[in-house]
Design a protein around this motif. Structure first.
Motif, PDB file in Angstrom:
ATOM      1  N   VAL A  35     176.153  86.316  45.580  1.00  0.00           N
ATOM      2  CA  VAL A  35     176.034  87.612  46.241  1.00  0.00           C
ATOM      3  C   VAL A  35     177.436  88.188  46.495  1.00  0.00           C
ATOM      4  O   VAL A  35     177.755  88.685  47.578  1.00  0.00           O
ATOM      5  CB  VAL A  35     175.232  87.505  47.559  1.00  0.00           C
ATOM      6  N   GLY A  36     178.309  88.062  45.490  1.00  0.00           N
ATOM      7  CA  GLY A  36     179.641  88.635  45.556  1.00  0.00           C
ATOM      8  C   GLY A  36     180.708  87.722  46.117  1.00  0.00           C
ATOM      9  O   GLY A  36     181.900  88.028  45.994  1.00  0.00           O
ATOM     10  N   ALA A  37     180.337  86.609  46.739  1.00  0.00           N
ATOM     11  CA  ALA A  37     181.311  85.687  47.331  1.00  0.00           C
ATOM     12  C   ALA A  37     181.621  84.550  46.354  1.00  0.00           C
ATOM     13  O   ALA A  37     180.716  84.033  45.689  1.00  0.00           O
ATOM     14  CB  ALA A  37     180.771  85.116  48.639  1.00  0.00           C
ATOM     15  N   VAL A  38     182.898  84.176  46.288  1.00  0.00           N
ATOM     16  CA  VAL A  38     183.310  83.111  45.375  1.00  0.00           C
ATOM     17  C   VAL A  38     182.905  81.768  45.949  1.00  0.00           C
ATOM     18  O   VAL A  38     183.231  81.438  47.100  1.00  0.00           O
ATOM     19  CB  VAL A  38     184.842  83.147  45.145  1.00  0.00           C
ATOM     20  N   GLU A  39     182.186  80.982  45.146  1.00  0.00           N
ATOM     21  CA  GLU A  39     181.763  79.657  45.587  1.00  0.00           C
ATOM     22  C   GLU A  39     182.852  78.630  45.305  1.00  0.00           C
ATOM     23  O   GLU A  39     183.718  78.835  44.450  1.00  0.00           O
ATOM     24  CB  GLU A  39     180.462  79.255  44.878  1.00  0.00           C
ATOM     25  N   ASN A  40     182.754  77.517  46.020  1.00  0.00           N
ATOM     26  CA  ASN A  40     183.747  76.450  45.879  1.00  0.00           C
ATOM     27  C   ASN A  40     183.350  75.479  44.765  1.00  0.00           C
ATOM     28  O   ASN A  40     183.243  74.264  44.971  1.00  0.00           O
ATOM     29  CB  ASN A  40     183.890  75.705  47.212  1.00  0.00           C
ATOM     30  N   ALA A  45     190.484  77.661  38.986  1.00  0.00           N
ATOM     31  CA  ALA A  45     190.123  78.968  38.443  1.00  0.00           C
ATOM     32  C   ALA A  45     189.454  79.849  39.488  1.00  0.00           C
ATOM     33  O   ALA A  45     189.672  81.063  39.526  1.00  0.00           O
ATOM     34  CB  ALA A  45     189.207  78.794  37.231  1.00  0.00           C
ATOM     35  N   ASN A  46     188.637  79.249  40.358  1.00  0.00           N
ATOM     36  CA  ASN A  46     187.965  80.045  41.387  1.00  0.00           C
ATOM     37  C   ASN A  46     188.959  80.595  42.408  1.00  0.00           C
ATOM     38  O   ASN A  46     188.837  81.728  42.869  1.00  0.00           O
ATOM     39  CB  ASN A  46     186.896  79.204  42.078  1.00  0.00           C
ATOM     40  N   ARG A 105     186.609  78.577  31.917  1.00  0.00           N
ATOM     41  CA  ARG A 105     185.956  78.013  33.099  1.00  0.00           C
ATOM     42  C   ARG A 105     185.167  79.119  33.779  1.00  0.00           C
ATOM     43  O   ARG A 105     185.572  80.290  33.773  1.00  0.00           O
ATOM     44  CB  ARG A 105     186.993  77.419  34.069  1.00  0.00           C
ATOM     45  N   GLY A 106     184.021  78.717  34.376  1.00  0.00           N
ATOM     46  CA  GLY A 106     183.149  79.689  35.013  1.00  0.00           C
ATOM     47  C   GLY A 106     183.348  79.726  36.518  1.00  0.00           C
ATOM     48  O   GLY A 106     183.271  78.692  37.191  1.00  0.00           O
ATOM     49  N   VAL A 107     183.639  80.919  37.045  1.00  0.00           N
ATOM     50  CA  VAL A 107     183.768  81.125  38.494  1.00  0.00           C
ATOM     51  C   VAL A 107     182.437  81.680  38.991  1.00  0.00           C
ATOM     52  O   VAL A 107     181.971  82.735  38.526  1.00  0.00           O
ATOM     53  CB  VAL A 107     184.923  82.097  38.806  1.00  0.00           C
ATOM     54  N   VAL A 108     181.806  80.975  39.919  1.00  0.00           N
ATOM     55  CA  VAL A 108     180.470  81.341  40.388  1.00  0.00           C
ATOM     56  C   VAL A 108     180.596  82.242  41.620  1.00  0.00           C
ATOM     57  O   VAL A 108     181.294  81.906  42.590  1.00  0.00           O
ATOM     58  CB  VAL A 108     179.647  80.083  40.743  1.00  0.00           C
ATOM     59  N   LEU A 109     179.901  83.384  41.566  1.00  0.00           N
ATOM     60  CA  LEU A 109     179.835  84.319  42.696  1.00  0.00           C
ATOM     61  C   LEU A 109     178.410  84.314  43.242  1.00  0.00           C
ATOM     62  O   LEU A 109     177.450  84.531  42.486  1.00  0.00           O
ATOM     63  CB  LEU A 109     180.221  85.734  42.259  1.00  0.00           C
TER      64      LEU A 109
END
Length: 314
Positions: A67-72, A128-129, A61-65
């Motif tokens: 600008v360094g912040a974890v998206e929901n 996963a995020n 699973r892909g965790v999206v950042l």
């Protein structure tokens, strides 16, 4: 008067080069710059395209950042488009993984116990995020290893050393449940927990072995005693049965004598009938009075009849 529009073949640049050569050199330089700009533009386009497209591998699973912040949001398997240079994708594996660790603890009676814990687990794909945000990509070393150690210590302390041996299944189930409860709260799902045999100190193992040997000897003696008791019971039963048989036989014989006596009173010829039944068919060697209890000679018959006749006359 000199014509200003007349082409002068002797006109030169301040450096002394002819004007025709200067124009040709400028055109070449301009063409080179155009080619370089086109190449740079193509490279920029390729880089932008590569940065805006991400492929999440199977079982991840892909965790999206941003600008360094974890998206929901969590990216599933396949191709996805992101904002180049602003967004970044971290891939976490969601397939079944294995983790193994050595653990040691003290039992309720302060005996040192060592064991090896191996578990199969996977992370919750939809969380996963959150896992990456709270624990990072190295979550196994951050949370699973300490959880195993603490669960073993807390669970083993509920049992003494003897119970860890005699109630091994219960102790293992207690440890496994403690691990599951702790990890599930952190979105890590435990599938199976494997626990090897508990290992104790050498001195305690020697004591346990001696106790087991003594108990086995005790069981052997108990079995021998039971065997002796069974044989004794069989002997008593046989003696009682024999006694009852003797009593029955004596009672039968007494009853038979009583019946025979009664028959003799009613019929004196009964003894003669028994003698005939028991005779083996052989003639005696000497003849005399009473030799044939069931055959009476004429003389004997006359002697027996005379008293009868005398009694009749009287």
């Amino acid at each position: 008067m000199r014509n200003p529009f007349r082409r002068s073949e002797n006109r030169r640049t301040p450096e002394g080069e002819p004007l025709e050569h200067t124009g040709s050199s400028f055109a070449v330089k301009s063409k080179k710059l155009t080619i370089i700009a086109a190449i740079v533009t193509f490279i920029v386009i390729i880089v932008l395209m590569s940065e805006s497209v991400v492929i999440v591998q199977a079982g991840h699973r892909g965790v999206v950042l941003y600008v360094g912040a974890v998206e929901n949001r969590v990216l599933g398997e396949g191709v996805h488009y992101i904002i180049p240079f602003a967004e970044q994708v971290i891939q976490l594996e969601v397939r079944t993984l294995k983790f193994e660790a050595n653990a040691s603890a003290a039992s309720n009676d302060l005996q040192e116990v060592a064991t090896v814990i191996a578990l199969n687990y996977h992370i919750d794909p939809s969380k996963a995020n959150i896992i990456y945000q709270q624990l990072g990509a190295d979550y196994a070393d951050r949370i699973i290893a300490p959880t195993i150690q603490e669960s073993v210590k807390a669970s083993v302390a509920k049992f003494n050393a003897e119970q860890l041996i005699t109630q091994r299944a219960t102790a293992k189930a207690t440890i496994a449940q403690a691990i599951r409860n702790t990890l599930s709260a952190r979105n890590i799902l435990v599938e199976n927990v494997f626990i090897t045999d508990f290992k104790f100190s050498e001195s305690f193992s020697t004591q346990v072995e001696s106790k087991v040997v003594a108990f086995q000897k005790y069981l052997t003696e108990q079995n021998n005693l039971k065997a002796i008791q069974v044989i004794a019971n069989q002997t008593v039963v046989q003696a009682q049965a024999q006694a009852r048989a003797n009593v029955a036989r004596a009672s039968g014989e007494a009853q038979a004598i009583k019946i025979i006596t009664e028959q003799l009173r009613q019929s004196p010829q009964y003894l003669q009938w028994q003698s005939i039944n028991r005779w083996n068919g052989q003639m005696p060697y000497a003849l005399g009075s009473g030799a044939f209890p069931f055959f009476q000679l004429p003389l004997q018959q006359q002697q027996q009849q005379q008293p009868i006749q005398n009694q009749t006359r009287q």
